[in-house]
Design a protein around this motif. Sequence first.
Motif, PDB file in Angstrom:
ATOM      1  N   ARG A 140       0.798  -1.224   0.000  1.00 57.10           N
ATOM      2  CA  ARG A 140       0.000   0.000   0.000  1.00 57.10           C
ATOM      3  C   ARG A 140       0.836   1.282   0.000  1.00 57.10           C
ATOM      4  NH1 ARG A 140      -5.279   0.170   1.941  1.00 57.10           N
ATOM      5  NH2 ARG A 140      -5.399  -1.927   1.048  1.00 57.10           N
ATOM      6  N   GLU A 141       2.163   1.171   0.165  1.00 54.25           N
ATOM      7  CA  GLU A 141       2.974   2.347   0.461  1.00 54.25           C
ATOM      8  C   GLU A 141       2.893   3.447  -0.596  1.00 54.25           C
ATOM      9  OE1 GLU A 141       4.692  -0.839   3.075  1.00 54.25           O
ATOM     10  OE2 GLU A 141       3.854  -0.731   1.053  1.00 54.25           O
ATOM     11  N   THR A 142       2.852   3.089  -1.897  1.00 52.49           N
ATOM     12  CA  THR A 142       2.809   4.146  -2.904  1.00 52.49           C
ATOM     13  C   THR A 142       1.546   4.994  -2.771  1.00 52.49           C
ATOM     14  OG1 THR A 142       1.897   2.513  -4.462  1.00 52.49           O
ATOM     15  CG2 THR A 142       4.254   3.032  -4.640  1.00 52.49           C
ATOM     16  N   ARG A 143       0.503   4.439  -2.192  1.00 54.22           N
ATOM     17  CA  ARG A 143      -0.753   5.175  -2.036  1.00 54.22           C
ATOM     18  C   ARG A 143      -0.704   6.180  -0.899  1.00 54.22           C
ATOM     19  NH1 ARG A 143      -5.770   2.259  -4.635  1.00 54.22           N
ATOM     20  NH2 ARG A 143      -4.649   1.206  -6.313  1.00 54.22           N
ATOM     21  N   VAL A 144       0.337   6.082  -0.070  1.00 55.28           N
ATOM     22  CA  VAL A 144       0.516   7.091   0.986  1.00 55.28           C
ATOM     23  C   VAL A 144       1.877   7.767   0.830  1.00 55.28           C
ATOM     24  CG1 VAL A 144      -1.080   6.083   2.635  1.00 55.28           C
ATOM     25  CG2 VAL A 144       1.278   5.272   2.589  1.00 55.28           C
ATOM     26  N   ALA A 169       3.738  -3.501  -6.435  1.00 52.67           N
ATOM     27  CA  ALA A 169       4.368  -2.438  -5.664  1.00 52.67           C
ATOM     28  C   ALA A 169       4.097  -1.060  -6.249  1.00 52.67           C
ATOM     29  CB  ALA A 169       5.872  -2.685  -5.570  1.00 52.67           C
ATOM     30  N   LEU A 170       4.034  -0.974  -7.572  1.00 53.20           N
ATOM     31  CA  LEU A 170       3.834   0.330  -8.207  1.00 53.20           C
ATOM     32  C   LEU A 170       2.382   0.797  -8.146  1.00 53.20           C
ATOM     33  CD1 LEU A 170       6.170  -0.193 -11.293  1.00 53.20           C
ATOM     34  CD2 LEU A 170       6.547   1.378  -9.377  1.00 53.20           C
ATOM     35  N   THR A 171       1.440  -0.131  -8.223  1.00 54.55           N
ATOM     36  CA  THR A 171       0.026   0.261  -8.187  1.00 54.55           C
ATOM     37  C   THR A 171      -0.528   0.338  -6.776  1.00 54.55           C
ATOM     38  OG1 THR A 171      -0.802  -2.015  -8.340  1.00 54.55           O
ATOM     39  CG2 THR A 171      -0.368  -0.858 -10.412  1.00 54.55           C
ATOM     40  N   GLY A 172       0.027  -0.451  -5.853  1.00 54.28           N
ATOM     41  CA  GLY A 172      -0.509  -0.501  -4.500  1.00 54.28           C
ATOM     42  C   GLY A 172      -1.888  -1.132  -4.412  1.00 54.28           C
ATOM     43  N   ARG A 173      -2.295  -1.866  -5.453  1.00 51.86           N
ATOM     44  CA  ARG A 173      -3.660  -2.400  -5.479  1.00 51.86           C
ATOM     45  C   ARG A 173      -3.812  -3.580  -4.534  1.00 51.86           C
ATOM     46  NH1 ARG A 173      -4.328  -7.228  -8.112  1.00 51.86           N
ATOM     47  NH2 ARG A 173      -2.755  -7.899  -9.633  1.00 51.86           N
ATOM     48  N   ASP A 174      -5.052  -3.864  -4.177  1.00 58.34           N
ATOM     49  CA  ASP A 174      -5.362  -5.054  -3.394  1.00 58.34           C
ATOM     50  C   ASP A 174      -5.302  -6.288  -4.294  1.00 58.34           C
ATOM     51  OD1 ASP A 174      -5.863  -3.290  -1.345  1.00 58.34           O
ATOM     52  OD2 ASP A 174      -8.039  -3.566  -1.348  1.00 58.34           O
ATOM     53  N   PHE A 175      -4.873  -7.410  -3.731  1.00 58.91           N
ATOM     54  CA  PHE A 175      -4.973  -8.678  -4.447  1.00 58.91           C
ATOM     55  C   PHE A 175      -5.373  -9.774  -3.462  1.00 58.91           C
ATOM     56  CE2 PHE A 175      -0.576  -7.939  -3.288  1.00 58.91           C
ATOM     57  CZ  PHE A 175      -0.036  -9.159  -2.925  1.00 58.91           C
ATOM     58  N   THR A 176      -6.159 -10.699  -3.969  1.00 56.79           N
ATOM     59  CA  THR A 176      -6.814 -11.691  -3.129  1.00 56.79           C
ATOM     60  C   THR A 176      -5.876 -12.842  -2.771  1.00 56.79           C
ATOM     61  OG1 THR A 176      -7.588 -13.008  -5.005  1.00 56.79           O
ATOM     62  CG2 THR A 176      -9.015 -11.184  -4.259  1.00 56.79           C
ATOM     63  N   ALA A 177      -6.329 -13.655  -1.816  1.00 54.05           N
ATOM     64  CA  ALA A 177      -5.577 -14.854  -1.454  1.00 54.05           C
ATOM     65  C   ALA A 177      -5.455 -15.789  -2.650  1.00 54.05           C
ATOM     66  CB  ALA A 177      -6.250 -15.555  -0.284  1.00 54.05           C
ATOM     67  N   LYS A 178      -6.521 -15.896  -3.440  1.00 54.17           N
ATOM     68  CA  LYS A 178      -6.473 -16.768  -4.621  1.00 54.17           C
ATOM     69  C   LYS A 178      -5.397 -16.303  -5.585  1.00 54.17           C
ATOM     70  CE  LYS A 178      -9.233 -18.517  -8.494  1.00 54.17           C
ATOM     71  NZ  LYS A 178     -10.548 -18.468  -9.190  1.00 54.17           N
ATOM     72  N   GLU A 179      -5.343 -14.993  -5.845  1.00 56.51           N
ATOM     73  CA  GLU A 179      -4.329 -14.469  -6.752  1.00 56.51           C
ATOM     74  C   GLU A 179      -2.936 -14.654  -6.156  1.00 56.51           C
ATOM     75  OE1 GLU A 179      -3.214 -10.391  -9.245  1.00 56.51           O
ATOM     76  OE2 GLU A 179      -4.922 -10.383  -7.864  1.00 56.51           O
ATOM     77  N   ALA A 180      -2.812 -14.432  -4.844  1.00 56.58           N
ATOM     78  CA  ALA A 180      -1.521 -14.613  -4.174  1.00 56.58           C
ATOM     79  C   ALA A 180      -1.051 -16.056  -4.275  1.00 56.58           C
ATOM     80  CB  ALA A 180      -1.622 -14.185  -2.719  1.00 56.58           C
ATOM     81  N   CYS A 181      -1.988 -16.978  -4.218  1.00 54.65           N
ATOM     82  CA  CYS A 181      -1.653 -18.399  -4.334  1.00 54.65           C
ATOM     83  C   CYS A 181      -1.224 -18.726  -5.763  1.00 54.65           C
ATOM     84  CB  CYS A 181      -2.855 -19.241  -3.923  1.00 54.65           C
ATOM     85  SG  CYS A 181      -2.438 -20.864  -3.260  1.00 54.65           S
ATOM     86  N   GLU A 182      -1.930 -18.177  -6.734  1.00 47.47           N
ATOM     87  CA  GLU A 182      -1.607 -18.447  -8.139  1.00 47.47           C
ATOM     88  C   GLU A 182      -0.233 -17.911  -8.524  1.00 47.47           C
ATOM     89  OE1 GLU A 182      -4.917 -16.640 -10.090  1.00 47.47           O
ATOM     90  OE2 GLU A 182      -6.220 -18.419  -9.892  1.00 47.47           O
TER      91      GLU A 182
END
Length: 268
Positions: A140-144, A169-182
């Motif tokens: 989230r850091e880039t968003r603050v 890291a550049l977008t700071g977007r949220d990503f789900t557990a499913k995406e993190a697993c993939e």
Amino acid sequence: MTTEFPIRMDIDGHVASIVLNRPEKKNRMGLDFFPTLETLVQKAEAEPDVRAIILRAEGSVFTAGLDLMEAGALLTDASASGRETLRKHILKLQQSFSALEMCSKPVIAAVNGPCIGGGVDLISACDIRIASDDAYFSIRETRVAIIADLGTLQRLHHIVGYGRAAELALTGRDFTAKEACEMGLLSRCLPDPSALMEAAGQIAADIASLSPLAVQGVKDVLRFSRDHDIATGLAYVAQKNAALLLSEDLMEAFAAFSEKRVPQFKGR
């Protein structure tokens, strides 16, 4: 063994649980969190009976990241000496997360709910990461208007690849557990927090049942090989095994195989 707020450690047999313990504040990391974490990791390292560590959190949020209100106290002096003091303080915070990576005992991060900002730095320093389906993540850091500085930018690209790490890291977007697993940040996704803790306990128990010498040697060689070329890594593991192979644990493994029983390893 326990400590008080904001983080505690419990030991059950061969497994230590380091628990983020500030649920009423969404387990935000205040300035006292970091030295306490490092102290607990050092205690787990020094405890000979501990063979695996589970990192988990109380409540429905793994962590909302750095407590920005407390961290603001570090940003009051814009002088050259004030900036140098800030640099040194950041290095101390980094050291507390690096303690997880450098600890000889394997660390399993069990993530439930949001894992934001510094939480990604934290779990990136762990050896194994699993999560419940309700977990989500954000660098989230880039968003603050901050550069993530506690290890995500140094470790995550080794885990998920440069391109994915850069996008997140550049977008700071949220990503789900499913995406993190993939993408490989997580090795398992579990349906709920109860299943998550059961899985974390089973992984820790499986590790704890093995020879501590071999397990800790594998963690050391994996970390070393990540940071060096293949030839250097092969030379390192040859030296490591030459030092460790003639152990009582190896003789116990041979005896157990011959006697068709489960080996009982003692770490010597």
